[in-house]
Scaffold this active site. Sequence first.
Site, PDB file in Angstrom:
ATOM      1  N   GLY A 233       0.839  -1.191   0.000  1.00 27.94           N
ATOM      2  CA  GLY A 233       0.000   0.000   0.000  1.00 27.94           C
ATOM      3  C   GLY A 233       0.877   1.244   0.000  1.00 27.94           C
ATOM      4  O   GLY A 233       2.029   1.193  -0.436  1.00 27.94           O
ATOM      5  N   SER A 234       0.346   2.326   0.520  1.00 26.13           N
ATOM      6  CA  SER A 234       1.062   3.598   0.428  1.00 26.13           C
ATOM      7  C   SER A 234       2.137   3.717   1.510  1.00 26.13           C
ATOM      8  O   SER A 234       2.083   3.052   2.552  1.00 26.13           O
ATOM      9  CB  SER A 234       0.071   4.753   0.582  1.00 26.13           C
ATOM     10  OG  SER A 234      -0.495   4.708   1.869  1.00 26.13           O
ATOM     11  N   THR A 235       3.083   4.573   1.271  1.00 28.05           N
ATOM     12  CA  THR A 235       4.171   4.786   2.232  1.00 28.05           C
ATOM     13  C   THR A 235       3.621   5.338   3.543  1.00 28.05           C
ATOM     14  O   THR A 235       4.061   4.934   4.628  1.00 28.05           O
ATOM     15  CB  THR A 235       5.225   5.732   1.613  1.00 28.05           C
ATOM     16  OG1 THR A 235       5.788   5.054   0.482  1.00 28.05           O
ATOM     17  CG2 THR A 235       6.341   6.047   2.596  1.00 28.05           C
ATOM     18  N   VAL A 237       0.642   4.908   5.019  1.00 27.81           N
ATOM     19  CA  VAL A 237       0.024   3.850   5.839  1.00 27.81           C
ATOM     20  C   VAL A 237       1.087   2.838   6.267  1.00 27.81           C
ATOM     21  O   VAL A 237       1.026   2.311   7.389  1.00 27.81           O
ATOM     22  CB  VAL A 237      -1.152   3.171   5.091  1.00 27.81           C
ATOM     23  CG1 VAL A 237      -1.696   1.996   5.893  1.00 27.81           C
ATOM     24  CG2 VAL A 237      -2.270   4.174   4.834  1.00 27.81           C
ATOM     25  N   GLU A 255       5.646  -3.244   1.070  1.00 26.71           N
ATOM     26  CA  GLU A 255       5.830  -2.865  -0.338  1.00 26.71           C
ATOM     27  C   GLU A 255       5.034  -1.590  -0.530  1.00 26.71           C
ATOM     28  O   GLU A 255       3.798  -1.609  -0.504  1.00 26.71           O
ATOM     29  CB  GLU A 255       5.295  -3.956  -1.276  1.00 26.71           C
ATOM     30  CG  GLU A 255       6.101  -5.230  -1.270  1.00 26.71           C
ATOM     31  CD  GLU A 255       7.500  -5.087  -1.846  1.00 26.71           C
ATOM     32  OE1 GLU A 255       7.846  -3.999  -2.364  1.00 26.71           O
ATOM     33  OE2 GLU A 255       8.260  -6.060  -1.742  1.00 26.71           O
ATOM     34  N   CYS A 289       2.494   0.707  -8.441  1.00 27.24           N
ATOM     35  CA  CYS A 289       3.635   1.246  -7.698  1.00 27.24           C
ATOM     36  C   CYS A 289       4.849   1.394  -8.596  1.00 27.24           C
ATOM     37  O   CYS A 289       5.632   2.323  -8.424  1.00 27.24           O
ATOM     38  CB  CYS A 289       3.946   0.343  -6.506  1.00 27.24           C
ATOM     39  SG  CYS A 289       4.147  -1.380  -6.950  1.00 27.24           S
ATOM     40  N   GLU A 385       4.250  10.786  -5.438  1.00 25.84           N
ATOM     41  CA  GLU A 385       3.868   9.685  -6.312  1.00 25.84           C
ATOM     42  C   GLU A 385       2.542  10.015  -6.995  1.00 25.84           C
ATOM     43  O   GLU A 385       1.536  10.210  -6.319  1.00 25.84           O
ATOM     44  CB  GLU A 385       3.709   8.400  -5.487  1.00 25.84           C
ATOM     45  CG  GLU A 385       3.280   7.227  -6.331  1.00 25.84           C
ATOM     46  CD  GLU A 385       2.931   5.984  -5.528  1.00 25.84           C
ATOM     47  OE1 GLU A 385       2.367   6.112  -4.419  1.00 25.84           O
ATOM     48  OE2 GLU A 385       3.218   4.889  -6.018  1.00 25.84           O
TER      49      GLU A 385
END
Length: 482
Positions: A233-235, A237, A255, A289, A385
Amino acid sequence: MPTEQSKKIIAQIRRKSFLQLINGTLTAGATTIPVIDPATEEVLLHAPVADKAQANQAIESANQAFSLWRTLPISDRVSLLLQLLDRIEAHRDLIAQIITLEVGKPLAAAYADVDLALMWGREVTQMSLEPTRLEKAPDTIVEIHHAPLGVVLAIIPWNFPFFQTLYKLVPALMCGNTLIIKPAPTTPLNALLLAELAHDLFLAGVLNILGDAGDLGPHLSQHPDIHKISFTGSTSVGRHVMASGASNLKRIVLELGGNDAALVLDDANLEMAAKSIFDWAFMNSGQVCINIKRIYVPTKHYDAFCTLFAAHAQRAVLGHGLNEQTEFGPLQNKRQFETIKQLLEQAKKDGTIVAGGTITAGKGYFVPLTVVRDIDENSPLITEETFGPIRAIMPYHSIDDAIQRINNTPYGLGNSVWSSDLERARTIAQQLESGTVWINTHFALAPDVPFGGHKQSGLGVEFGIEGLLAFTAPKVIHINIP
Ligand code: NAP
Ligand code: MG
């Protein structure tokens, strides 16, 4: 607009009932959540979601099942996993249709996700978890075994949900762990179908699949009876997930996001590079991603490259994923659509748009493939991003300057170098700060090649023997022969 054939498919899926898998039983939710077709904004159906009590029940059953599951010979666990993969293959059409309807991607891409998941799962089951044996002295043997960790929590995003679920599920269970899967709230149906396919295969509690309305993540990730989290997921979270693991020292693999660059060298074949970079920049409508998000081109080739690249974007066909001619679907959810709409306005301020740029009125979260040139590199389109179909091309004067600008990001997932001089490209690849650097391609992943982010794109790796062993801890048996 969906065709007659598509309407039949949608009607058939609407008639299905989707249930969670908790402690070996297909279970209705405590409540439900609407699942939206992002191409029409219509509610497909209501999917079950767990409350905390159901989540706790799943975790308890997974802990109970662990003591038996871990003792089965690995060949038995693999045999069950291969049966699951066979069942998936037998339901390939339905799974692909569900992926298209809830994710929005074209049917051909959804089939590719299913096929990739099957290939991946089968290859992982071939990997060896045999212990290493060291003869340290005539009377001393040291064995290094790979012990499972306990209950694994897999948190799945919405961009490749079925493939991502499978590439976590197979290694986690094969190593002897038990598993809780939490799909993204907007794409639960593919995981719930998996629940149906798997429910009578495994010992109760080995595999649990929960629905989530968007509030279960923190409860699960803080739970003291979860032993490992595999999070994609996102950086932002990801940071919370890491913090929530601290209480009982959960093993954590993250990841996270990426801001991958393509560096085109002056000796690259421009037409081939423009086409390939276009494909990997916009794949899945820019919601990957490892999409190429920033493109660096030598000043002398800048105009030519921008023209070639923009032409591909202008020709792209957007539409409902069930329509055969569709090449690109909508964004997966409304939140993402709103974010990208704002970025589109930002792009108009910070650069010059040479393809796309205008959202046509109508239903569906569609954003045209948009190409921006002459952009201010302080724009959030470059510094953050961009998880959607807007891509920027930047000129550079010297390679050293380009490398410095590419590395000037907290992300470090992937990058690529495009050149006909492989030695030169390899030397430059060594200087780019990312877990993977591709040369004359991007995005290529394989079950036997480790994948992970440097810097704030991740922690640990998935895939490869390294990724498999991340579902285990080394367990040493040191024998003194009397
Ligand atoms: P996200 O916003 O990070 O959400 C991921 C999930 O995290 C949600 O389902 C959410 O569940 C859960 N969550 C939220 N807070 C949590 C917490 N404290 N503990 C545990 N779980 C929590 O990401 P997304 O929007 O789904 O996906 C887009 C991002 O994923 C992009 O940044 C993309 O780059 C990244 N991504 C990375 C890879 C990779 O391999 N590196 C692959 C695909 C996507 P709730 O519903 O409970 O809130
Ligand atoms: Mg949430």
